[in-house]
Design an enzyme around this catalytic site. Sequence first.
Site, PDB file in Angstrom:
ATOM      1  N   ARG A   1       0.760  -1.067  -0.109  1.00 56.76           N
ATOM      2  CA  ARG A   1      -0.026  -0.089   0.059  1.00 56.76           C
ATOM      3  C   ARG A   1       0.762   1.465  -0.192  1.00 56.76           C
ATOM      4  O   ARG A   1       0.447   2.357   0.533  1.00 56.76           O
ATOM      5  CB  ARG A   1      -0.795   0.003   1.138  1.00 56.76           C
ATOM      6  CG  ARG A   1      -1.874  -1.300   1.164  1.00 56.76           C
ATOM      7  CD  ARG A   1      -2.997  -1.139   2.003  1.00 56.76           C
ATOM      8  NE  ARG A   1      -4.008  -2.118   1.990  1.00 56.76           N
ATOM      9  CZ  ARG A   1      -3.409  -3.309   2.849  1.00 56.76           C
ATOM     10  NH1 ARG A   1      -2.606  -3.464   3.278  1.00 56.76           N
ATOM     11  NH2 ARG A   1      -4.437  -4.460   2.531  1.00 56.76           N
TER      12      ARG A   1
ATOM     13  N   LYS B   1       1.855  11.075 -11.051  1.00 58.00           N
ATOM     14  CA  LYS B   1       1.016  10.017 -12.015  1.00 58.00           C
ATOM     15  C   LYS B   1       2.069   8.927 -12.183  1.00 58.00           C
ATOM     16  O   LYS B   1       3.111   9.099 -13.038  1.00 58.00           O
ATOM     17  CB  LYS B   1       0.535  10.925 -13.105  1.00 58.00           C
ATOM     18  CG  LYS B   1      -0.592  11.468 -12.728  1.00 58.00           C
ATOM     19  CD  LYS B   1      -1.602  11.879 -13.853  1.00 58.00           C
ATOM     20  CE  LYS B   1      -1.173  12.751 -14.692  1.00 58.00           C
ATOM     21  NZ  LYS B   1      -2.361  12.912 -15.913  1.00 58.00           N
TER      22      LYS B   1
ATOM     23  N   GLU C   1       8.641  19.640 -24.974  1.00 58.72           N
ATOM     24  CA  GLU C   1       7.784  19.677 -23.647  1.00 58.72           C
ATOM     25  C   GLU C   1       8.268  20.794 -23.079  1.00 58.72           C
ATOM     26  O   GLU C   1       7.670  21.858 -22.393  1.00 58.72           O
ATOM     27  CB  GLU C   1       8.121  18.266 -22.774  1.00 58.72           C
ATOM     28  CG  GLU C   1       7.374  17.285 -23.199  1.00 58.72           C
ATOM     29  CD  GLU C   1       5.774  17.276 -23.106  1.00 58.72           C
ATOM     30  OE1 GLU C   1       5.096  18.247 -22.432  1.00 58.72           O
ATOM     31  OE2 GLU C   1       5.235  16.206 -23.676  1.00 58.72           O
TER      32      GLU C   1
ATOM     33  N   LYS D   1       6.049  22.974 -14.060  1.00 57.96           N
ATOM     34  CA  LYS D   1       5.246  21.955 -13.926  1.00 57.96           C
ATOM     35  C   LYS D   1       4.654  21.655 -12.420  1.00 57.96           C
ATOM     36  O   LYS D   1       3.406  21.418 -12.138  1.00 57.96           O
ATOM     37  CB  LYS D   1       5.788  20.451 -14.433  1.00 57.96           C
ATOM     38  CG  LYS D   1       4.911  19.401 -14.302  1.00 57.96           C
ATOM     39  CD  LYS D   1       4.984  18.355 -15.162  1.00 57.96           C
ATOM     40  CE  LYS D   1       3.584  17.279 -14.817  1.00 57.96           C
ATOM     41  NZ  LYS D   1       4.055  15.970 -15.550  1.00 57.96           N
TER      42      LYS D   1
ATOM     43  N   GLU E   1      -5.938  15.922 -10.356  1.00 57.80           N
ATOM     44  CA  GLU E   1      -6.575  16.135 -11.803  1.00 57.80           C
ATOM     45  C   GLU E   1      -7.789  16.164 -11.485  1.00 57.80           C
ATOM     46  O   GLU E   1      -8.726  15.577 -12.065  1.00 57.80           O
ATOM     47  CB  GLU E   1      -5.939  15.073 -12.530  1.00 57.80           C
ATOM     48  CG  GLU E   1      -5.700  15.225 -14.126  1.00 57.80           C
ATOM     49  CD  GLU E   1      -4.949  14.438 -14.783  1.00 57.80           C
ATOM     50  OE1 GLU E   1      -5.506  13.183 -14.492  1.00 57.80           O
ATOM     51  OE2 GLU E   1      -4.361  14.950 -15.930  1.00 57.80           O
TER      52      GLU E   1
ATOM     53  N   ARG F   1      -5.175  21.134 -14.232  1.00 53.45           N
ATOM     54  CA  ARG F   1      -3.697  20.431 -14.744  1.00 53.45           C
ATOM     55  C   ARG F   1      -3.852  20.057 -16.205  1.00 53.45           C
ATOM     56  O   ARG F   1      -2.829  19.826 -17.052  1.00 53.45           O
ATOM     57  CB  ARG F   1      -3.688  18.988 -14.115  1.00 53.45           C
ATOM     58  CG  ARG F   1      -2.474  18.256 -14.067  1.00 53.45           C
ATOM     59  CD  ARG F   1      -2.423  17.356 -12.659  1.00 53.45           C
ATOM     60  NE  ARG F   1      -1.198  16.399 -13.237  1.00 53.45           N
ATOM     61  CZ  ARG F   1      -0.583  15.612 -12.397  1.00 53.45           C
ATOM     62  NH1 ARG F   1      -0.807  16.004 -10.884  1.00 53.45           N
ATOM     63  NH2 ARG F   1       0.217  14.985 -12.585  1.00 53.45           N
TER      64      ARG F   1
ATOM     65  N   ASN G   1      -1.589  19.575 -21.168  1.00 52.26           N
ATOM     66  CA  ASN G   1      -2.227  19.013 -22.326  1.00 52.26           C
ATOM     67  C   ASN G   1      -2.114  19.704 -23.792  1.00 52.26           C
ATOM     68  O   ASN G   1      -2.663  19.288 -24.684  1.00 52.26           O
ATOM     69  CB  ASN G   1      -3.627  18.367 -22.263  1.00 52.26           C
ATOM     70  CG  ASN G   1      -3.592  17.150 -21.456  1.00 52.26           C
ATOM     71  OD1 ASN G   1      -2.693  16.345 -21.316  1.00 52.26           O
ATOM     72  ND2 ASN G   1      -4.281  17.041 -20.394  1.00 52.26           N
TER      73      ASN G   1
ATOM     74  N   HIS H   1      -1.273  18.002 -27.093  1.00 49.27           N
ATOM     75  CA  HIS H   1      -1.410  16.571 -26.725  1.00 49.27           C
ATOM     76  C   HIS H   1      -2.606  16.008 -27.355  1.00 49.27           C
ATOM     77  O   HIS H   1      -2.625  14.678 -27.688  1.00 49.27           O
ATOM     78  CB  HIS H   1      -1.046  16.352 -25.459  1.00 49.27           C
ATOM     79  CG  HIS H   1       0.138  16.350 -24.930  1.00 49.27           C
ATOM     80  ND1 HIS H   1       0.930  17.519 -24.812  1.00 49.27           N
ATOM     81  CD2 HIS H   1       0.995  15.350 -24.264  1.00 49.27           C
ATOM     82  CE1 HIS H   1       2.075  17.235 -24.387  1.00 49.27           C
ATOM     83  NE2 HIS H   1       2.024  16.000 -23.816  1.00 49.27           N
TER      84      HIS H   1
ATOM     85  N   HIS I   1      -1.235  13.225 -29.559  1.00 51.31           N
ATOM     86  CA  HIS I   1      -1.476  11.857 -29.198  1.00 51.31           C
ATOM     87  C   HIS I   1      -1.939  11.072 -30.165  1.00 51.31           C
ATOM     88  O   HIS I   1      -1.730   9.930 -30.523  1.00 51.31           O
ATOM     89  CB  HIS I   1      -2.379  11.531 -27.865  1.00 51.31           C
ATOM     90  CG  HIS I   1      -1.885  11.885 -26.656  1.00 51.31           C
ATOM     91  ND1 HIS I   1      -2.438  12.297 -25.345  1.00 51.31           N
ATOM     92  CD2 HIS I   1      -0.626  11.657 -26.176  1.00 51.31           C
ATOM     93  CE1 HIS I   1      -1.600  12.398 -24.363  1.00 51.31           C
ATOM     94  NE2 HIS I   1      -0.460  11.654 -24.888  1.00 51.31           N
TER      95      HIS I   1
ATOM     96  N   HIS J   1       7.530  10.790 -28.477  1.00 49.22           N
ATOM     97  CA  HIS J   1       6.456  11.525 -27.983  1.00 49.22           C
ATOM     98  C   HIS J   1       6.520  12.961 -28.261  1.00 49.22           C
ATOM     99  O   HIS J   1       5.645  13.877 -28.582  1.00 49.22           O
ATOM    100  CB  HIS J   1       6.333  11.238 -26.420  1.00 49.22           C
ATOM    101  CG  HIS J   1       5.281  11.991 -25.779  1.00 49.22           C
ATOM    102  ND1 HIS J   1       3.854  11.888 -25.919  1.00 49.22           N
ATOM    103  CD2 HIS J   1       5.522  13.008 -24.922  1.00 49.22           C
ATOM    104  CE1 HIS J   1       3.184  12.481 -25.202  1.00 49.22           C
ATOM    105  NE2 HIS J   1       4.036  13.518 -24.578  1.00 49.22           N
TER     106      HIS J   1
HETATM  107  N1  GLY Z   1       4.315  11.506 -13.726  1.00 45.61           N
HETATM  108  C1  GLY Z   1       3.982  12.606 -14.675  1.00 45.61           C
HETATM  109  C2  GLY Z   1       2.725  13.320 -13.994  1.00 45.61           C
HETATM  110  O1  GLY Z   1       2.195  13.295 -13.199  1.00 45.61           O
HETATM  111  O2  GLY Z   1       2.318  14.415 -14.756  1.00 45.61           O
END
Ligand code: GLY
Length: 377
Positions: A134, A156, A198, A240, A250, A255, A259, A262, A266, A279
């Site tokens: 956990r 993320k 980026e 960032k 998010e 956030r 994008n 993107h 994408h 990418h």
């Molecule tokens: N790991 C990338 C983000 O959290 O945006």
Amino acid sequence: MHGGDDALRVAVELGPRSYDIQVVSNPGPGALSGFVQDSLRRGWAGRGCRRALVVTDAHLAPFVQPLTAALAAIDLDVAAITLPAGEASKCLDRAAEIYDRLVHLPADRHTLVVAFGGGVIGDLAGFTAATFARGLPLFMVPTSLLAQVDSSVGGKVGINLPGAKNLVGAFHQPIGVWIDTDSLTTLPEAEYRSGLAEVVKYGMILDPGFFDEIEAHVSQILARDPFHVRRMVARSCELKAQVVTADEFEQTGLRAVLNFGHTIGHAVEATAGYGELRHGEAVAIGMVAECRLAERLGWIGQDVTARLESLLIALGLPVTVQSTDADALIASMARDKKNRGGRIRFVLPRRVGTVELTDVPNESAIRAVLTTRSASP
Ligand code: GLY
């Protein structure tokens, strides 16, 4: 951003999950050990840490020794696992391999997982750290430009399912991020340039002064001049971090600004077949096409698109959608997770440094920008 010329520190303020990103080049002996120790001291799990598992890939394994030595120097019992390099490793089977290794260490809730590599290793190691027992403390050592300015910041983490990128994941903040920009000196040119897309994005979405600075230092950036690279990486992380601090999970939509480029990017990446375009290359193409969409809405003049396009070309990035299959691109965009009520949503510029989320563009406008060819050489 704090620090002298050789070390810049970015604080990511997330209450109990706050951490620092240290951007260095040519660090003195003991600097990494000291930073890991400071990072460990910030929380319960870290304070009880006796053992670390370094996760890396076959390309980076030859360079891991200074990291394992720095961890051993603070009396951690260090093990390492090396996985095959490449996106295919971001899967459940490799996560299971890491879990198995953790079981046999044996790991406890204080065991530090250290990700040493690019975005794939960061996401995969981060995912196993988020889920084993956990949640284990995670320390990131990103080695590619894209990982340094994007994937190591934000929390993320995740893995791919067959045909579905990043579908299984978690939010799991690291306890610290160590970015040694010297690791970029051996990064292949195309990978480096891909990361630069980026970096340019941060200027376009949040900071016109940063955009000016990149424009003014293209030759130093391409020559990987250590001073300029450090500043560029640290400022990107700082920007960032600002966004992540405003919308860690998010949930507020803030956030979404990340994008920009993107939605089309994408789609371009997916329809080309993953791996055909890097990418950042797809994001560069996406940013220019999305600027054209903003022009059609009357949000920006052609001068903004031209400025972005010239900068991306100067940085050696592609700017034109190659696919002629607009239907496939639009079908791919229709699956974007930003969409609401069946409309494709875009993050589009109002000017350099400011963007906004919108679902206004209609399909004919989208189709038109996908088939526009660049006027530049
Ligand atoms: N790991 C990338 C983000 O959290 O945006």
